[in-house]
Design a protein around this motif. Sequence first.
Motif, mmCIF file in Angstrom:
data_model
loop_
_atom_site.group_PDB
_atom_site.id
_atom_site.type_symbol
_atom_site.label_atom_id
_atom_site.label_comp_id
_atom_site.label_asym_id
_atom_site.label_seq_id
_atom_site.Cartn_x
_atom_site.Cartn_y
_atom_site.Cartn_z
ATOM 1 N N GLU A 116 -24.184 5.066 45.075
ATOM 2 C CA GLU A 116 -24.824 3.860 45.602
ATOM 3 C C GLU A 116 -24.056 3.365 46.825
ATOM 4 N N HIS A 142 -23.682 -9.289 49.800
ATOM 5 C CA HIS A 142 -24.409 -10.074 50.795
ATOM 6 C C HIS A 142 -23.778 -9.895 52.180
ATOM 7 N N LYS A 167 -16.946 -8.949 41.537
ATOM 8 C CA LYS A 167 -18.184 -9.498 40.982
ATOM 9 C C LYS A 167 -18.652 -10.720 41.780
ATOM 10 N N ASP A 187 -15.767 -17.306 55.057
ATOM 11 C CA ASP A 187 -16.722 -18.163 54.350
ATOM 12 C C ASP A 187 -18.065 -18.191 55.072
ATOM 13 N N GLY A 221 -20.559 -15.401 54.486
ATOM 14 C CA GLY A 221 -21.233 -15.314 53.192
ATOM 15 C C GLY A 221 -20.514 -14.514 52.122
ATOM 16 N N ASN A 246 -16.327 -16.645 46.544
ATOM 17 C CA ASN A 246 -15.063 -17.313 46.258
ATOM 18 C C ASN A 246 -14.273 -16.473 45.263
ATOM 19 N N SER A 272 -13.674 -21.887 50.899
ATOM 20 C CA SER A 272 -13.576 -21.272 49.575
ATOM 21 C C SER A 272 -12.236 -21.590 48.927
ATOM 22 N N LEU A 328 -19.458 -22.872 42.493
ATOM 23 C CA LEU A 328 -18.778 -21.633 42.873
ATOM 24 C C LEU A 328 -19.522 -20.419 42.325
ATOM 25 N N GLN A 364 -22.628 -19.696 44.371
ATOM 26 C CA GLN A 364 -22.268 -19.081 45.657
ATOM 27 C C GLN A 364 -21.860 -17.627 45.461
ATOM 28 N N ASN A 365 -21.088 -17.372 44.404
ATOM 29 C CA ASN A 365 -20.620 -16.013 44.155
ATOM 30 C C ASN A 365 -21.766 -15.088 43.773
ATOM 31 N N ILE A 371 -24.821 -15.376 44.837
ATOM 32 C CA ILE A 371 -25.532 -15.068 46.087
ATOM 33 C C ILE A 371 -24.731 -14.045 46.903
ATOM 34 N N ALA A 372 -23.408 -14.229 46.947
ATOM 35 C CA ALA A 372 -22.554 -13.341 47.743
ATOM 36 C C ALA A 372 -22.596 -11.899 47.228
ATOM 37 N N ARG A 373 -22.886 -11.728 45.946
ATOM 38 C CA ARG A 373 -22.951 -10.383 45.368
ATOM 39 C C ARG A 373 -24.125 -9.578 45.934
ATOM 40 N N GLY A 374 -25.110 -10.265 46.463
ATOM 41 C CA GLY A 374 -26.254 -9.569 47.056
ATOM 42 C C GLY A 374 -27.422 -9.462 46.098
ATOM 43 N N GLU A 397 -29.510 -6.765 45.450
ATOM 44 C CA GLU A 397 -29.529 -5.556 44.613
ATOM 45 C C GLU A 397 -28.239 -5.466 43.803
ATOM 46 N N ARG A 398 -28.361 -5.132 42.536
ATOM 47 C CA ARG A 398 -27.170 -4.960 41.681
ATOM 48 C C ARG A 398 -26.883 -3.471 41.539
ATOM 49 N N TYR A 399 -25.660 -3.147 41.171
ATOM 50 C CA TYR A 399 -25.320 -1.745 40.951
ATOM 51 C C TYR A 399 -26.047 -1.205 39.724
ATOM 52 N N ALA A 400 -26.530 0.033 39.821
ATOM 53 C CA ALA A 400 -27.175 0.667 38.669
ATOM 54 C C ALA A 400 -26.118 1.088 37.658
ATOM 55 N N VAL A 401 -25.006 1.583 38.159
ATOM 56 C CA VAL A 401 -23.895 1.981 37.285
ATOM 57 C C VAL A 401 -22.676 1.163 37.686
ATOM 58 N N LYS A 402 -22.146 0.397 36.745
ATOM 59 C CA LYS A 402 -20.982 -0.439 37.056
ATOM 60 C C LYS A 402 -19.970 -0.279 35.940
ATOM 61 N N GLN A 454 -13.866 -12.111 33.865
ATOM 62 C CA GLN A 454 -15.214 -11.837 34.356
ATOM 63 C C GLN A 454 -16.254 -12.704 33.662
#
Lengths: 251, 226
Positions: free
Chosen positions: A104, A109, A174, A211, A214, A217, B9, B78, B81-82, B84-87, B89-94, B105
């Motif tokens: 992948e 973001h 994460k 920041d 995007g 934190n 942040s 927080l 925001q985090n 959203i920052a991850r994007g 699409e998520r990973y298929a295998v994590k 976590q």
Amino acid sequence: MEKTISIHLKIWRQRGPKAKGAFETYHLDHVSTDSSFLEMLDMLNEQLVGSGKEPVVFDHDCREGICGMCSLYINGHPHGPDEDITTCQLHMRKFKDGETITIEPWRSHGFPIIRDLMVDRTAFDKIIQAGGYVSINTGGIPDANAIPISKVKADEAMDAASCIGCGACVAACKNGSAMLFVSAKVSQLALLPQGQVEAARRAKSMVAKMDELGFGNCTNTGACEAECPKNISITNIARLNREFLAAKFQD
Amino acid sequence: MGLFIFNSSIGRKLIMSISGLALILFLLFHSIMNIFVIFSPEIYDAICKFLGANWYALIATMGLAFLFVVHIVYAFWLSLQNYIARGKERYAVKKNAPGVDWASQNMLVLGAIVLGFIALHLFNFWYKMQLQELLAKLNGEVLHVEGAALVQELFASPVYCLLYIVWLVALWFHLTHGFWSALHSLGGSNTVWLPRIKVISNIFSTVIVLLFMAIPVYYLIINLLG
């Protein structure tokens, strides 16, 4: 005697930044276990081109683990399952015959996909630019030992400077946070006398840029350090926090 | 300067760390005061009276409520925001990297569990103690609720004992990451001190949680033994 394996590949294909992507599966025979991971992808692309299909787009450059260009999220880990190496240093001997390998792009973001497995990491360049210049008083020809730096500090600065800016920290986090990268870039100068003049300004503007672009934190999970191909320590993050907070309280 | 606690942040993490550490300090006092209910109900009731409907106790309660609200509001802010920052699409295998604590976590989930039980806990005790005393005071009466009796009454039910134990386990996980992470975010960590603050964090969290847990466990045992 050369050993070869057969593998199944599950690769993310996406035509462009706005296009909708999906996984496609491929099969590859006679992959030498001595070949590198990127050589295996070269084999796949030759096969695809030979049959008139579009090759898989992925980033790579030096192929010796120092440029930070290669990326790829392989079987759930940035830079693959092996530790402390980049994707280009990963070898096919790490995989089993008949194994399915999921590849992948970095997902964050801050790193939008350009195509297939290639992501746009110019955000890191923008953060570096925000750090600005470093003033060095050259004067006459300085004596090598005229600026005393302790061995401990020199080592820590060099360790921080080994960051190649590949973005694995962001990919692993994460929270999609770029703190490990920014902290390494701030630390390598904050530890040395040469970096003192602009230290406060640098910490503030690099964090502000991070920041603004995007990134998330930091919550100190430590996934970045565990997946970093250069073993950058999260203690750099604590140093960045110190530098930043000290700079803000000085204002 | 002041705006950085909202728009940067590290500033937001500063608020999270300071409020978290202050709440840990509160937990330390709370757990030490609690333990008296086992050894000396009289002392426990005296503490309850001391921290009843008095002006200083009320100011402290309001301060504490403020800290909780700040910590919780910032946690959701927080986390959003985090996320959203991850994007998108998520990973298929994590797969989890080695050395990444499970608690680190899952702080929001653990925090939500802790918060849910705090609501129950406030209903079980604060509502029946400080609030009632305050209401009585407003009517010109003087009321002192005997805390030790309330504790005994509640923990006569093994279900409540077990619920409180589950709550405290979630709190333990939350604290083991939260304590060292707060110090780290404040910059109080380096290659020498990072392993140390992690150990201190584990010991401190364990001591606090064991002090709290001693009470439901004590009542569970004496009630089971009849």
